[in-house]
Design a protein around this motif. Sequence first.
Motif, PDB file in Angstrom:
ATOM      1  N   GLY B 101      -8.572 -15.987   5.084  1.00  0.00           N
ATOM      2  CA  GLY B 101      -8.741 -14.559   5.320  1.00  0.00           C
ATOM      3  C   GLY B 101      -9.136 -13.813   4.071  1.00  0.00           C
ATOM      4  O   GLY B 101      -8.845 -14.250   2.951  1.00  0.00           O
ATOM      5  N   TYR B 102      -9.820 -12.683   4.277  1.00  0.00           N
ATOM      6  CA  TYR B 102     -10.217 -11.837   3.148  1.00  0.00           C
ATOM      7  C   TYR B 102      -9.996 -10.378   3.490  1.00  0.00           C
ATOM      8  O   TYR B 102      -9.930  -9.996   4.661  1.00  0.00           O
ATOM      9  N   THR B 103      -9.862  -9.568   2.424  1.00  0.00           N
ATOM     10  CA  THR B 103      -9.768  -8.120   2.602  1.00  0.00           C
ATOM     11  C   THR B 103     -10.651  -7.463   1.556  1.00  0.00           C
ATOM     12  O   THR B 103     -10.650  -7.883   0.387  1.00  0.00           O
ATOM     13  N   ASN B 104     -11.381  -6.460   1.976  1.00  0.00           N
ATOM     14  CA  ASN B 104     -12.260  -5.722   1.059  1.00  0.00           C
ATOM     15  C   ASN B 104     -11.534  -4.548   0.406  1.00  0.00           C
ATOM     16  O   ASN B 104     -12.170  -3.614  -0.066  1.00  0.00           O
ATOM     17  N   ASP B 105     -10.206  -4.611   0.398  1.00  0.00           N
ATOM     18  CA  ASP B 105      -9.354  -3.585  -0.219  1.00  0.00           C
ATOM     19  C   ASP B 105      -8.336  -4.361  -1.051  1.00  0.00           C
ATOM     20  O   ASP B 105      -7.572  -5.160  -0.520  1.00  0.00           O
ATOM     21  N   VAL B 106      -8.332  -4.135  -2.373  1.00  0.00           N
ATOM     22  CA  VAL B 106      -7.484  -4.970  -3.242  1.00  0.00           C
ATOM     23  C   VAL B 106      -6.031  -4.512  -3.322  1.00  0.00           C
ATOM     24  O   VAL B 106      -5.190  -5.210  -3.890  1.00  0.00           O
ATOM     25  N   ASP B 107      -5.714  -3.339  -2.775  1.00  0.00           N
ATOM     26  CA  ASP B 107      -4.375  -2.780  -2.954  1.00  0.00           C
ATOM     27  C   ASP B 107      -3.268  -3.569  -2.251  1.00  0.00           C
ATOM     28  O   ASP B 107      -3.489  -4.207  -1.224  1.00  0.00           O
ATOM     29  N   ASN B 108      -2.066  -3.465  -2.837  1.00  0.00           N
ATOM     30  CA  ASN B 108      -0.863  -4.019  -2.214  1.00  0.00           C
ATOM     31  C   ASN B 108      -0.477  -3.188  -0.988  1.00  0.00           C
ATOM     32  O   ASN B 108      -0.852  -2.025  -0.880  1.00  0.00           O
ATOM     33  N   PHE B 109       0.316  -3.793  -0.116  1.00  0.00           N
ATOM     34  CA  PHE B 109       0.705  -3.155   1.143  1.00  0.00           C
ATOM     35  C   PHE B 109       1.442  -1.831   0.932  1.00  0.00           C
ATOM     36  O   PHE B 109       1.220  -0.869   1.668  1.00  0.00           O
ATOM     37  N   LEU B 110       2.291  -1.770  -0.085  1.00  0.00           N
ATOM     38  CA  LEU B 110       3.038  -0.528  -0.340  1.00  0.00           C
ATOM     39  C   LEU B 110       2.071   0.607  -0.707  1.00  0.00           C
ATOM     40  O   LEU B 110       2.202   1.730  -0.203  1.00  0.00           O
ATOM     41  N   VAL B 111       1.095   0.305  -1.529  1.00  0.00           N
ATOM     42  CA  VAL B 111       0.099   1.307  -1.942  1.00  0.00           C
ATOM     43  C   VAL B 111      -0.743   1.727  -0.733  1.00  0.00           C
ATOM     44  O   VAL B 111      -0.989   2.921  -0.504  1.00  0.00           O
ATOM     45  N   ARG B 112      -1.177   0.761   0.051  1.00  0.00           N
ATOM     46  CA  ARG B 112      -1.953   1.053   1.268  1.00  0.00           C
ATOM     47  C   ARG B 112      -1.179   1.991   2.199  1.00  0.00           C
ATOM     48  O   ARG B 112      -1.738   2.909   2.782  1.00  0.00           O
ATOM     49  N   THR B 113       0.123   1.678   2.351  1.00  0.00           N
ATOM     50  CA  THR B 113       0.946   2.461   3.272  1.00  0.00           C
ATOM     51  C   THR B 113       1.089   3.888   2.775  1.00  0.00           C
ATOM     52  O   THR B 113       1.006   4.837   3.563  1.00  0.00           O
ATOM     53  N   LYS B 114       1.263   4.035   1.450  1.00  0.00           N
ATOM     54  CA  LYS B 114       1.392   5.374   0.863  1.00  0.00           C
ATOM     55  C   LYS B 114       0.132   6.200   1.066  1.00  0.00           C
ATOM     56  O   LYS B 114       0.185   7.426   1.060  1.00  0.00           O
ATOM     57  N   ARG B 115      -1.012   5.556   1.216  1.00  0.00           N
ATOM     58  CA  ARG B 115      -2.264   6.290   1.456  1.00  0.00           C
ATOM     59  C   ARG B 115      -2.277   6.923   2.844  1.00  0.00           C
ATOM     60  O   ARG B 115      -3.043   7.829   3.111  1.00  0.00           O
ATOM     61  N   HIS B 116      -1.459   6.360   3.771  1.00  0.00           N
ATOM     62  CA  HIS B 116      -1.505   6.817   5.161  1.00  0.00           C
ATOM     63  C   HIS B 116      -0.312   7.652   5.592  1.00  0.00           C
ATOM     64  O   HIS B 116      -0.391   8.386   6.564  1.00  0.00           O
ATOM     65  N   THR B 117       0.799   7.490   4.904  1.00  0.00           N
ATOM     66  CA  THR B 117       2.005   8.173   5.353  1.00  0.00           C
ATOM     67  C   THR B 117       2.948   8.407   4.175  1.00  0.00           C
ATOM     68  O   THR B 117       2.849   7.718   3.148  1.00  0.00           O
ATOM     69  N   ALA B 118       3.842   9.394   4.310  1.00  0.00           N
ATOM     70  CA  ALA B 118       4.806   9.676   3.244  1.00  0.00           C
ATOM     71  C   ALA B 118       5.805   8.526   3.148  1.00  0.00           C
ATOM     72  O   ALA B 118       6.334   8.074   4.163  1.00  0.00           O
ATOM     73  N   VAL B 119       6.050   8.073   1.935  1.00  0.00           N
ATOM     74  CA  VAL B 119       6.990   6.972   1.708  1.00  0.00           C
ATOM     75  C   VAL B 119       7.981   7.411   0.641  1.00  0.00           C
ATOM     76  O   VAL B 119       7.580   7.915  -0.407  1.00  0.00           O
ATOM     77  N   ASN B 120       9.257   7.231   0.935  1.00  0.00           N
ATOM     78  CA  ASN B 120      10.294   7.603  -0.028  1.00  0.00           C
ATOM     79  C   ASN B 120      11.224   6.440  -0.308  1.00  0.00           C
ATOM     80  O   ASN B 120      11.470   5.613   0.580  1.00  0.00           O
ATOM     81  N   PHE B 121      11.732   6.408  -1.537  1.00  0.00           N
ATOM     82  CA  PHE B 121      12.671   5.358  -1.895  1.00  0.00           C
ATOM     83  C   PHE B 121      14.058   5.720  -1.380  1.00  0.00           C
ATOM     84  O   PHE B 121      14.530   6.830  -1.601  1.00  0.00           O
ATOM     85  N   ASP B 122      14.679   4.793  -0.651  1.00  0.00           N
ATOM     86  CA  ASP B 122      16.015   5.010  -0.098  1.00  0.00           C
ATOM     87  C   ASP B 122      17.021   4.250  -0.964  1.00  0.00           C
ATOM     88  O   ASP B 122      17.138   3.011  -0.863  1.00  0.00           O
ATOM     89  N   ALA B 123      17.712   4.997  -1.818  1.00  0.00           N
ATOM     90  CA  ALA B 123      18.617   4.368  -2.790  1.00  0.00           C
ATOM     91  C   ALA B 123      19.760   3.620  -2.101  1.00  0.00           C
ATOM     92  O   ALA B 123      20.243   2.598  -2.598  1.00  0.00           O
ATOM     93  N   ALA B 124      20.178   4.110  -0.928  1.00  0.00           N
ATOM     94  CA  ALA B 124      21.315   3.499  -0.227  1.00  0.00           C
ATOM     95  C   ALA B 124      21.022   2.047   0.161  1.00  0.00           C
ATOM     96  O   ALA B 124      21.893   1.184   0.089  1.00  0.00           O
ATOM     97  N   THR B 125      19.785   1.782   0.605  1.00  0.00           N
ATOM     98  CA  THR B 125      19.445   0.425   1.042  1.00  0.00           C
ATOM     99  C   THR B 125      18.478  -0.259   0.070  1.00  0.00           C
ATOM    100  O   THR B 125      18.062  -1.396   0.298  1.00  0.00           O
ATOM    101  N   ASN B 126      18.097   0.476  -0.988  1.00  0.00           N
ATOM    102  CA  ASN B 126      17.243  -0.092  -2.035  1.00  0.00           C
ATOM    103  C   ASN B 126      15.846  -0.510  -1.565  1.00  0.00           C
ATOM    104  O   ASN B 126      15.278  -1.489  -2.048  1.00  0.00           O
TER     105      ASN B 126
END
Lengths: 191, 191
Positions: B101-126
């Motif tokens: 498989g290949y992807t024409n987008d080099v970003d990691n999944f966390l970065v990709r997800t942040k491009r589409h939706t708000a993501v916050n760090f939850d300290a309680a569950t780390n």
Amino acid sequence: MQKVYLAGPDVFLPDALEIGRRKKELCARYGFEGLFPFDNEINPSAATERPDNLIYRANERMIRRADLGICNLTPFRGPSADAGTVFELGMMVGLAKRVFGYTNDVDNFLVRTKRHTAVNFDAATNVCRDANAMSVEDFGNADNLMIDNALIEHGGYQIVRYAAAPDRIFQDLTGFEACLRLAAEAVSKSA
Amino acid sequence: MQKVYLAGPDVFLPDALEIGRRKKELCARYGFEGLFPFDNEINPSAATERPDNLIYRANERMIRRADLGICNLTPFRGPSADAGTVFELGMMVGLAKRVFGYTNDVDNFLVRTKRHTAVNFDAATNVCRDANAMSVEDFGNADNLMIDNALIEHGGYQIVRYAAAPDRIFQDLTGFEACLRLAAEAVSKSA
């Protein structure tokens, strides 16, 4: 007792263990043993083992042990179901397991897609297209045609669509229980 | 000659036939026969036959005929790959085909997800969580862990990441050709 693999983005919920417990309880009520991916014990024993690889292998082993699958195909961060769940649905089809699926969003795929991105009708090719000029399927399915039709071909039923309350979209188990009913019926017929 | 199933959202492009032709030409250059889903002839012969069901069945038959698969896993209308492609990747794994498989987008999944939706760090569950409190994987993978690890377990290689020009994200075949090179190497080793 037939084993049901419980695929879905439920594993990403803060109360994933509780959802898994409830799903397995419902399975038992319909005569099934539920296999919830979160139950896999992941204990990296060597520094070289990546936890994500161990999770993958544990999930694959669990899928191979299952007799059938019930997939939570509620849209996840976009118009389509969670990628991990869709992968597992495909794997179960390849392994000739019987598959069932539900979505807590009743909308058709075209409507779902319009909620996430601009869609315009392209008169030249007679289809709807997104901003990248990629055509948008308009067959009245809930998701990509491979998903809706895999359930029909390899489970015998259409995807179950249930209008869950927006704040219960990933917790509501009405559609899940409807799938259990279909699965129990299917198993009793083939017994 | 080994047959390669060409999975990807390429079928949604206005010039899908041209992309398919170029992919099959590249396959031939590496000693493979490329099977492009768009080549399936869909001729509904009865009013009761649904075109989407005929397409599903034709694609499934084509996948079963293939020896291996090369999947275009470029993010599609969200942080993850196209659902139809992911389903087909799963099916090929279930059928014990070798997958690349290949992807024409080099970003990691966390970065990709942040491009589409708000993501916050939850300290309680780390962990990082989206607006629905669903955790976001942070393993350094390109997509959901099932996808990245399926390629490693059933193809032997990590997903190929290539930084295509933004306006060529669904047309650039550099990553595709890299997969062909890996596939040719894999086949020659096992011959």
